[in-house]
Scaffold this motif. Structure first.
Motif, PDB file in Angstrom:
ATOM      1  N   GLU A 157      -2.699  -1.633  -9.627  1.00 50.76           N
ATOM      2  CA  GLU A 157      -3.068  -1.454  -8.215  1.00 50.76           C
ATOM      3  C   GLU A 157      -4.244  -2.315  -7.798  1.00 50.76           C
ATOM      4  O   GLU A 157      -4.278  -2.878  -6.710  1.00 50.76           O
ATOM      5  N   GLU A 158      -5.252  -2.394  -8.696  1.00 53.25           N
ATOM      6  CA  GLU A 158      -6.496  -3.072  -8.338  1.00 53.25           C
ATOM      7  C   GLU A 158      -6.318  -4.572  -8.127  1.00 53.25           C
ATOM      8  O   GLU A 158      -7.208  -5.222  -7.611  1.00 53.25           O
ATOM      9  N   GLU A 181      -7.844   2.919  -5.191  1.00 52.02           N
ATOM     10  CA  GLU A 181      -7.927   1.512  -4.819  1.00 52.02           C
ATOM     11  C   GLU A 181      -7.709   1.317  -3.312  1.00 52.02           C
ATOM     12  O   GLU A 181      -8.404   0.538  -2.677  1.00 52.02           O
ATOM     13  N   PHE A 182      -6.715   2.003  -2.774  1.00 48.54           N
ATOM     14  CA  PHE A 182      -6.454   1.918  -1.339  1.00 48.54           C
ATOM     15  C   PHE A 182      -6.380   3.340  -0.785  1.00 48.54           C
ATOM     16  O   PHE A 182      -5.328   3.800  -0.373  1.00 48.54           O
ATOM     17  N   SER A 200       1.545  -7.405  -3.810  1.00 50.99           N
ATOM     18  CA  SER A 200       2.340  -6.867  -2.686  1.00 50.99           C
ATOM     19  C   SER A 200       1.459  -6.183  -1.636  1.00 50.99           C
ATOM     20  O   SER A 200       1.969  -5.612  -0.684  1.00 50.99           O
ATOM     21  N   VAL A 201       0.147  -6.254  -1.783  1.00 50.10           N
ATOM     22  CA  VAL A 201      -0.764  -5.859  -0.705  1.00 50.10           C
ATOM     23  C   VAL A 201      -1.349  -7.136  -0.082  1.00 50.10           C
ATOM     24  O   VAL A 201      -1.320  -7.313   1.126  1.00 50.10           O
ATOM     25  N   ILE A 216       1.884   2.187  -3.307  1.00 39.85           N
ATOM     26  CA  ILE A 216       0.803   2.825  -4.059  1.00 39.85           C
ATOM     27  C   ILE A 216       0.612   4.263  -3.574  1.00 39.85           C
ATOM     28  O   ILE A 216       0.513   5.190  -4.371  1.00 39.85           O
ATOM     29  N   LYS A 243       0.840  -1.207   0.000  1.00 37.90           N
ATOM     30  CA  LYS A 243       0.000   0.000   0.000  1.00 37.90           C
ATOM     31  C   LYS A 243       0.868   1.247   0.000  1.00 37.90           C
ATOM     32  O   LYS A 243       0.573   2.219  -0.680  1.00 37.90           O
TER      33      LYS A 243
END
Lengths: 356, 339, 111
Positions: free
Chosen positions: B116-117, A196-197, B121-122, A9, A6
Motif C-alpha cells: 500500500e505504501e 496509508e490512505f 494504482s493510486v 485499499i 485507494k
C-alpha cells in the motif's frame, strides 16, 4: 491521483460500527484545549441522529498519557481500563466509543493482550475485583468516535445546513485530514481505510463536499510523542514535526485541517503560533494561518451549530475566514462573551500570526 | 506410445514438450490462455545480453511445430490416478489419460497493490517492471503519464520479495539483474536522466551479470543506493516523493522523481497451488512446489509419474528454466522406460 | 518574541533534491573509476588515518555521490596520502588520485 487504487485499499479496511447504544469515554486533554468538541459530539448523537449515548460521570482517564510516558505501569493501566469496561457493563452497554485516539489505541492494545494472554485478563479481573469490587464484560464493539460520524456521514449530510464548498467561488474547500497515529498505525485492521490512505475523515470530508489533499507528509506524526512533548527541552522535536507537515501541505493552500485526535489538534493549531514566533512563518497568504478543527467541531459547523457554542473561539488560529468561506452566520460580538453576555476577556495577540 | 501432459505453455512447458516429442512420446500442452510463451511473451529484451525475447519464444515455437498437441484455453479441473495412469479432467469437458505429467505452470507477478505504501494504482507514475517493458517496444524517450520526459527515475528492488509482511520471504532472483538491464535501457532512451536503483543486496549471481552492473555504473552513470523504500507520496505537480534510508551512510534520504518502477517479484501462480493440491504435491513455505530434493531430484515430485520444471518450483532465469525443462524431459524418459 | 525554551530543528536527512554533485562530477570527469566503487569498505579498513580519525574513503565517496560537500571537506583533510587503499581496492578505483582531485575541487570557487 487515481481513486480506484485507494478504493482497492479501502476495501481491505472496513469494520463493524455499532448502530446505536454507545458508552462514551472522554479524552483528558480535549476538554481543556477544545472544550466544546465532546459536548458537540454528544449533541450530534443525541439531538441530530437520535441515538442513545451514555456519558458516565464516574469514568476516568484511560491513563494513556501516563502509560506512554512510563509513569503508570501497564498493570495499573489495564485495571483502570477494566474499570471503564465495568462501568459500561453496569450501565448495560456493549458498544464502547472513546473520544481520544490514544485511548482507542490503548483499549485495542489491551484487548489484544488479553486475547493472546488470557491469564493477564484473569489477573486484571482479580485486580479490579480486589480494588473496587467490580466485574466486567468485554465490549462487543469498540470504535473511535470519528468512526461513528463516518458511519452516519450521509445522514448528517442530509441534515447539514452547510457544505464544505467555498460560497464565493463554488469550489470545494481544500481540506487536509490528519489521523492520530494510534488510530490506524498500531492496528490498521481496526481502522476505516487503513493507515496509508485513511478513509475515516477523508470519507466524511468528501461526503460533505470538500476535497481531500493528499500531501507528501500526510502520514507524518504531529510529533506529540508524549515523552517528547512533556519534557520542555524536547519540545523542539514536536514542533519540528509540526513544521515538517506544514511545509509539506502549504503549497496546496489548504482552507482547513481536520483531525480526529486530541493531541494532533493541539499541535497543529497552537503549533502555528509557535512556528510563527520562532521561525517567522505563517502558512497562509492572508496571514491568519490554516484553521484546524476537530471532527466533532466540523460536524457541528456543517450542521449549523453556533460556532461559539462549539468552542471555536478558543482556537489559536482564527476560524472566521473559514466560516466566511462556508457561509456560516455568526455574531462576532459574542465570540468572547459568556451566556449572560459578559465579556470573558480577549486573548493576547501574537507577534506575527494575525488573529481576529 | 506413452502420452504425457505438460501443464503450462510458457518457455518451460514448450521446451519440455519439445524434448519429450524428440524422445518419441505423444505430448499435449495444456495451456490456460490462447498464446504460448507465458511471461516471456510480454518481455522485449532479455538480460544479460539484450537478446530479443521473441527470438527465444519463436525458436521454441518453431521447435514444437506439428510435434506437439496444444490444448489452448484449458485448465485441469480435477485429477485422478489409477495405477500408473493419470486421469485429467479439463475445463473443455474432456477427460484425458496420461502416463506422466510435467507441471510447468510457472509463476505470477506480485500484485503491487499489496504494498500500500508504494501507492501503486493510486499514483499514476508508479509502475511495475513488467509495465516498463511496454515502453521498450520503441526507442522513444520514456515519458510520464502527463507526457513529461522522465528526468529522474527510481527502480525499487525486492517489491513483494524478501518481505515477510506480504508472505514472501523468498528472493525472486531475477529482479536485481532485470533492474540493471531496464535501467540501462532507460539510460539509452533518456541519456540525461538521473537513474537510481534502491536495493537491499545486489544479487548478481550469474555469468555476465556483474559485468552489466559495472557497465551500468561506468558507462551510464546509474546510481545504486542501498536502502529499501518506505513510502511514496505525490507532490502537487504529480512528481513522486520518496522516503528511504541510505543504509550505507546511516541517514534518512529523500528525493523527488518523475517515475517509480517497482521490481515486482515472483509468486507461485494460483492455479499451481490448486494443481499441487489436486495432484498431491507438497509446496514449500514459499508456496512453490517442492521436488524430492533440490540437488539431484529437482524435477521429481513425491507423486509417481508427476514431474515439475521451471518456475513452478521456484524463481528461475530463462536459461535456468530451459535447462530445468531439459532435465525434466530426461527424468520423464527414465521413468517411462523403467516401467 | 517569547522564549519557549526549545528550538525547532532543521531536518537532518539527505536531500537529493537540494544536494548538488558538483565535486563528484568534477572528479568523475578526470577519474572515472570513482563510479566503480561498490562501497565494500576495504579501503577504510586498511586506512592509516581511519585508525585515528573519522576518515573513511568509502564514506567520502558515498558523501560525494550524495552531494554532501561539507562532510567531505573535514574527512579528506585527515588523509595521509599513503596509498594503502589503492592496493586493496577490488574494483581498481584510483583512490589516491580521487583524494587529490577532491582537494583540488574544494579549493575552487564553486565549492
Amino acid at each position: 491521483m487515481k481513486n480506484r487504487g485507494k478504493q482497492l485499499i479501502w476495501q481491505n479496511y472496513q469494520k463493524d460500527i455499532a448502530d446505536d447504544h454507545f458508552f462514551y469515554v472522554r479524552s483528558c486533554i480535549r476538554q481543556n484545549f477544545f472544550p466544546g468538541a465532546e459536548t458537540t459530539f454528544l449533541r450530534i448523537l443525541k439531538d441530530v441522529l437520535n441515538k442513545d449515548v451514555y456519558d458516565d460521570p464516574s469514568h476516568t482517564t484511560c491513563t494513556g498519557i501516563g502509560y506512554h510516558t512510563d509513569i503508570v505501569p501497564l498493570e495499573t493501566t489495564m485495571t483502570v481500563v477494566a474499570r471503564q469496561f465495568a462501568l459500561m457493563t453496569e450501565k448495560g452497554y456493549k458498544n464502547f466509543i472513546p473520544s481520544c485516539v490514544t485511548s482507542f489505541g490503548l483499549y485495542l492494545e489491551i484487548l489484544e493482550t488479553w486475547h493472546n494472554y488470557p491469564e493477564v485478563l484473569e489477573k486484571t479481573r482479580s485486580n479490579l475485583m480486589l480494588a473496587t469490587g467490580r466485574s466486567f464484560v468485554l465490549p462487543e464493539n469498540i470504535v473511535h468516535a470519528s468512526d461513528v460520524i463516518y458511519k452516519f456521514r450521509s445522514e448528517i449530510a442530509k441534515k447539514a445546513k452547510y457544505r464544505l464548498v467555498n460560497i464565493h467561488t463554488g469550489k470545494p474547500l481544500k481540506v487536509v485530514e490528519h489521523i492520530g497515529c494510534h488510530y490506524a498505525k498500531m492496528f490498521p485492521d481496526k481502522s476505516v481505510g487503513g493507515a496509508e490512505f485513511p478513509r475515516v475523515l477523508s470519507g466524511i470530508i468528501e461526503e460533505w463536499g470538500g476535497e481531500v489533499i493528499d500531501y507528501p507528509e500526510r502520514r507524518h506524526c504531529c510529533g506529540f510523542g508524549f515523552r517528547q512533548y512533556f519534557i520542555k527541552a524536547n519540545r523542539g522535536y514536536t514542533f519540528s514535526s509540526v513544521k515538517k507537515k506544514f511545509d509539506s501541505m502549504s503549497p496546496y493552500e489548504p482552507d482547513l485541517i481536520v483531525t480526529n485526535c486530541p493531541g494532533c489538534n493541539v499541535f497543529l493549531d497552537k503549533g502555528q503560533y509557535v512556528i510563527s514566533e520562532q521561525e517567522g512563518i505563517v502558512y497562509s497568504r492572508d496571514g491568519y494561518g490554516i484553521p484546524v478543527l476537530t471532527f466533532e467541531e466540523l460536524t457541528g459547523v456543517v450542521l449549523g451549530f453556533d460556532p461559539w457554542d462549539i468552542g471555536l473561539q478558543v482556537h489559536q488560529v482564527s476560524v472566521e475566514p473559514l466560516l466566511d468561506k462556508i457561509g456560516v452566520k455568526y455574531d462576532i460580538q459574542k465570540k468572547y462573551t459568556d451566556k449572560n453576555n459578559r465579556l470573558l476577556g480577549k486573548p493576547v495577540k501574537p507577534t506575527l500570526l494575525k488573529t481576529l | 506410445m506413452p502420452r504425457i501432459a505438460v501443464i503450462g505453455g510458457g518457455v518451460a512447458g514448450m521446451e519440455v514438450a519439445f524434448r519429450l516429442s524428440q524422445l518419441s512420446f505423444e505430448v499435449d500442452i495444456i495451456e490456460k490462455s490462447f498464446i504460448l510463451g507465458g511471461h516471456v511473451h510480454k518481455w522485449q529484451k532479455l538480460f544479460p545480453d539484450f537478446t530479443p525475447a521473441h527470438q527465444i519464444v519463436d525458436q521454441l515455437k518453431n521447435q514444437l511445430r506439428d510435434k506437439v498437441n496444444i490444448l489452448f484455453g484449458n485448465e485441469v479441473i480435477k485429477a485422478e490416478q489409477e495405477n500408473t495412469k493419470h486421469i485429467l479432467y479439463l475445463s473443455d469437458g474432456t477427460t484425458q489419460v496420461y502416463d506422466a505429467i510435467v507441471i510447468t505452470t510457472g509463476f505470477k507477478l506480485f500484485n503491487a497493490n499489496r504494498k500500500e505504501e508504494y501507492g501503486y494504482s493510486v499514483y499514476p507514475n508508479v509502475i511495475t517492471s513488467s509495465e516498463l517493458e511496454e515502453y521498450f517496444q520503441n526507442d522513444k524517450p520514456i515519458i510520464t503519464k502527463e507526457n513529461r520526459i522522465v528526468e529522474r527515475i527510481a527502480f525499487i528492488h525486492c517489491v513483494g520479495s524478501r518481505d515477510e509482511k506480504v508472505g514472501n520471504r523468498h528472493c525472486s532472483k531475477v529482479c536485481c539483474i532485470t533492474a540493471v538491464k531496464q535501467a540501462i535501457e532507460v539510460a539509452q532512451r533518456n541519456p540525461d536522466a538521473e537513474i537510481y536503483l534502491f536495493y537491499m543486496d545486489l544479487r548478481m549471481f550469474d555469468r555476465k551479470f556483474e559485468d552489466l552492473y559495472l557497465q551500468a555504473q561506468t558507462e551510464y552513470g546509474i546510481k545504486f543506493v542501498r536502502g529499501r523504500l518506505s513510502e511514496v507520496s505525490e507532490k502537487a505537480d504529480s512528481r513522486l516523493f520518496l522516503k528511504l534510508e541510505d543504509t550505507l551512510l546511516g541517514k534518512p534520504l529523500r528525493l523527488t522523481v518523475d517515475l517509480v518502477v517497482l521490481m515486482v517479484g515472483m509468486e507461485t501462480a494460483e492455479n499451481s497451488i490448486q494443481l499441487a493440491n489436486a495432484l498431491g504435491i507438497p509446496v514449500g513455505q514459499d508456496n512453490f512446489m517442492l521436488p524430492v530434493n533440490c540437488h539431484s531430484q529437482k524435477n521429481i515430485t513425491g507423486n509417481r509419474g508427476i514431474f515439475v520444471a521451471g518456475c513452478a518450483s521456484g524463481p528461475k532465469s530463462i536459461g535456468e528454466t530451459l535447462a530445468d525443462a531439459r532435465s525434466a524431459a530426461l527424468e520423464v524418459y527414465s521413468y517411462l522406460n523403467c516401467n | 518574541m517569547p522564549n519557549f525554551g526549545f528550538s525547532i530543528h532543521s531536518p537532518t536527512h539527505i536531500d537529493l533534491d537540494k544536494n548538488y554533485r558538483t565535486i563528484f562530477n568534477y572528479v568523475k570527469v578526470k577519474e572515472p573509476s570513482i563510479q566503480k566503487c561498490i562501497f565494500c569498505g576495504s579501503c577504510s579498513a586498511t586506512c592509516t588515518a581511519s585508525n585515528y580519525s573519522a576518515m573513511s574513503l568509502r564514506k567520502v565517496n558515498l558523501l560525494l555521490h550524495r552531494g554532501m560537500v561539507q562532510e567531505v571537506r573535514s574527512l579528506t583533510e585527515q588523509c595521509l596520502l599513503c596509498g594503502k587503499c589503492y592496493l586493496v581496492c577490488p574494483r581498481n578505483v584510483n583512490t589516491r588520485r580521487i583524494i587529490l582531485l577532491i582537494h583540488e575541487a574544494l579549493k575552487m570557487p564553486l565549492s
